[in-house]
Design a protein around this motif. Structure first.
Motif, PDB file in Angstrom:
ATOM      1  N   ARG A  12       0.808  -1.219   0.000  1.00 13.44           N
ATOM      2  CA  ARG A  12       0.000   0.000   0.000  1.00 13.44           C
ATOM      3  C   ARG A  12       0.841   1.269   0.000  1.00 13.44           C
ATOM      4  O   ARG A  12       0.421   2.286  -0.561  1.00 13.44           O
ATOM      5  CB  ARG A  12      -0.922   0.002   1.232  1.00 13.44           C
ATOM      6  N   GLU A  13       1.989   1.222   0.641  1.00 12.56           N
ATOM      7  CA  GLU A  13       2.756   2.449   0.849  1.00 12.56           C
ATOM      8  C   GLU A  13       3.877   2.653  -0.163  1.00 12.56           C
ATOM      9  O   GLU A  13       4.418   3.749  -0.255  1.00 12.56           O
ATOM     10  CB  GLU A  13       3.354   2.451   2.263  1.00 12.56           C
ATOM     11  N   LEU A  14       4.236   1.618  -0.910  1.00 10.19           N
ATOM     12  CA  LEU A  14       5.423   1.712  -1.751  1.00 10.19           C
ATOM     13  C   LEU A  14       5.327   2.832  -2.769  1.00 10.19           C
ATOM     14  O   LEU A  14       6.302   3.568  -2.999  1.00 10.19           O
ATOM     15  CB  LEU A  14       5.690   0.375  -2.457  1.00 10.19           C
ATOM     16  N   ASP A  15       4.174   2.994  -3.406  1.00 10.43           N
ATOM     17  CA  ASP A  15       4.037   4.049  -4.410  1.00 10.43           C
ATOM     18  C   ASP A  15       4.301   5.421  -3.796  1.00 10.43           C
ATOM     19  O   ASP A  15       5.039   6.235  -4.372  1.00 10.43           O
ATOM     20  CB  ASP A  15       2.638   4.011  -5.036  1.00 10.43           C
ATOM     21  N   GLU A  16       3.682   5.695  -2.643  1.00 11.06           N
ATOM     22  CA  GLU A  16       3.879   7.002  -2.004  1.00 11.06           C
ATOM     23  C   GLU A  16       5.323   7.176  -1.555  1.00 11.06           C
ATOM     24  O   GLU A  16       5.907   8.250  -1.724  1.00 11.06           O
ATOM     25  CB  GLU A  16       2.951   7.159  -0.800  1.00 11.06           C
ATOM     26  N   LEU A  17       5.915   6.132  -0.989  1.00  4.31           N
ATOM     27  CA  LEU A  17       7.302   6.223  -0.543  1.00  4.31           C
ATOM     28  C   LEU A  17       8.229   6.513  -1.716  1.00  4.31           C
ATOM     29  O   LEU A  17       9.118   7.366  -1.622  1.00  4.31           O
ATOM     30  CB  LEU A  17       7.711   4.917   0.149  1.00  4.31           C
ATOM     31  N   ALA A  18       7.998   5.822  -2.826  1.00  2.00           N
ATOM     32  CA  ALA A  18       8.842   6.031  -4.004  1.00  2.00           C
ATOM     33  C   ALA A  18       8.688   7.453  -4.535  1.00  2.00           C
ATOM     34  O   ALA A  18       9.683   8.111  -4.872  1.00  2.00           O
ATOM     35  CB  ALA A  18       8.484   5.011  -5.078  1.00  2.00           C
ATOM     36  N   ARG A  19       7.450   7.953  -4.614  1.00  2.00           N
ATOM     37  CA  ARG A  19       7.209   9.323  -5.105  1.00  2.00           C
ATOM     38  C   ARG A  19       7.817  10.360  -4.184  1.00  2.00           C
ATOM     39  O   ARG A  19       8.230  11.434  -4.631  1.00  2.00           O
ATOM     40  CB  ARG A  19       5.703   9.582  -5.237  1.00  2.00           C
ATOM     41  N   SER A  20       7.866  10.051  -2.882  1.00  3.61           N
ATOM     42  CA  SER A  20       8.339  11.018  -1.886  1.00  3.61           C
ATOM     43  C   SER A  20       9.847  11.022  -1.725  1.00  3.61           C
ATOM     44  O   SER A  20      10.378  11.743  -0.874  1.00  3.61           O
ATOM     45  CB  SER A  20       7.681  10.717  -0.530  1.00  3.61           C
ATOM     46  N   GLY A  21      10.555  10.214  -2.502  1.00  2.17           N
ATOM     47  CA  GLY A  21      12.003  10.198  -2.421  1.00  2.17           C
ATOM     48  C   GLY A  21      12.561   9.360  -1.297  1.00  2.17           C
ATOM     49  O   GLY A  21      13.709   9.564  -0.865  1.00  2.17           O
TER      50      GLY A  21
END
Length: 245
Positions: A92-101
């Motif tokens: 669930r969090e990987l996309d946001e983590l990746a976008r957030s650097g």
């Protein structure tokens, strides 16, 4: 005559590396008459908010003690629930983590993890490898004593092979054989729930870390609590064994 404009006070730089022992999920649930795994689920929400807060504060490294080598002794249903939460968090969090650097790095004994979890971890690390805003280190199936023993064995093998002299072994040699090689030692270690011990967490790396023990249970720990701990960190004088004079 006009008055000179005062320069704004500079905010102190945040600690470069914060490590957190996330304790109290089970007690949080018990206090509410809920199953322990619901406490762990609530703890995942706290993880999400603290990771976001570290990004805003400019912290470079955040290490979270997610599951210790001793936690395998817990009831099988609880362990299975924790592993399911890990799967859910990464997906669930990987996309946001990746976008957030955010760069993900996992330390610990992966041989005890289910193959699909190892694959999820490897994929998450590969996908975020080039990110530099925040390195999120997840200590999973991790025990510091085992880490140090493994490092000593590797060093001993080099001595036996004749590629390293005993007299050349230094503290840096040991550090270079730990799983945290390349990661600065934590400036600040926070443990929630009021317990005051390290519980086999980053024992070598915490030699000069500032320790803060927060009374709040992990599911209740908020970005404001993180900011308060950092304020306390700034009030301390780090002497690294010196007198400070």
């Amino acid at each position: 005559m006009s008055q000179p404009i005062a320069s704004p006070a500079l905010s102190p730089a945040p600690p470069r590396h914060v490590a957190i022992i996330m304790d109290g999920n089970g007690r949080w649930a018990k206090a509410r008459g809920l199953p322990r795994n619901l406490g762990h689920r609530q703890g995942v929400d706290a993880v999400r908010e603290v990771v976001r807060a570290c990004g805003r504060l400019g912290i470079e490294y955040l290490t979270l003690y997610a599951f210790s080598s001793e936690n395998w002794k817990r009831p099988q249903t609880e362990v299975a629930g924790l592993m399911d939460l890990l799967r859910i968090y990464i997906r669930r969090e990987l996309d946001e983590l990746a976008r957030s650097g955010v760069r993900i790095h996992v330390i610990g004994d992966r041989t005890k993890l289910a193959p699909d979890i190892v694959e999820l971890i490897s994929d998450a690390e590969a996908r975020t490898r080039e990110n530099r805003k925040l390195t999120l280190v997840i200590a999973l199936s991790y025990g510091s004593q085992d880490e140090i023993v493994t490092a000593c064995r590797r060093i001993a093998e080099q001595v036996a092979a004749g590629t390293l002299r005993v007299e050349d072994i230094t503290a840096e040699t040991v550090a270079d054989h730990l799983q945290t090689v390349g990661i600065p030692d934590p400036d600040l270690i926070i443990r929630t729930s009021g317990e005051q011990r390290l519980s086999n967490f980053l024992l070598w790396q915490s030699a000069y870390s500032e320790l803060i023990f927060a009374d709040k249970l992990w599911p209740d720990f908020s970005p404001d609590d993180l900011a308060a701990a950092i304020d306390e960190y700034h009030r301390r004088e780090r002497r690294y064994g010196g007198s400070g004079e």
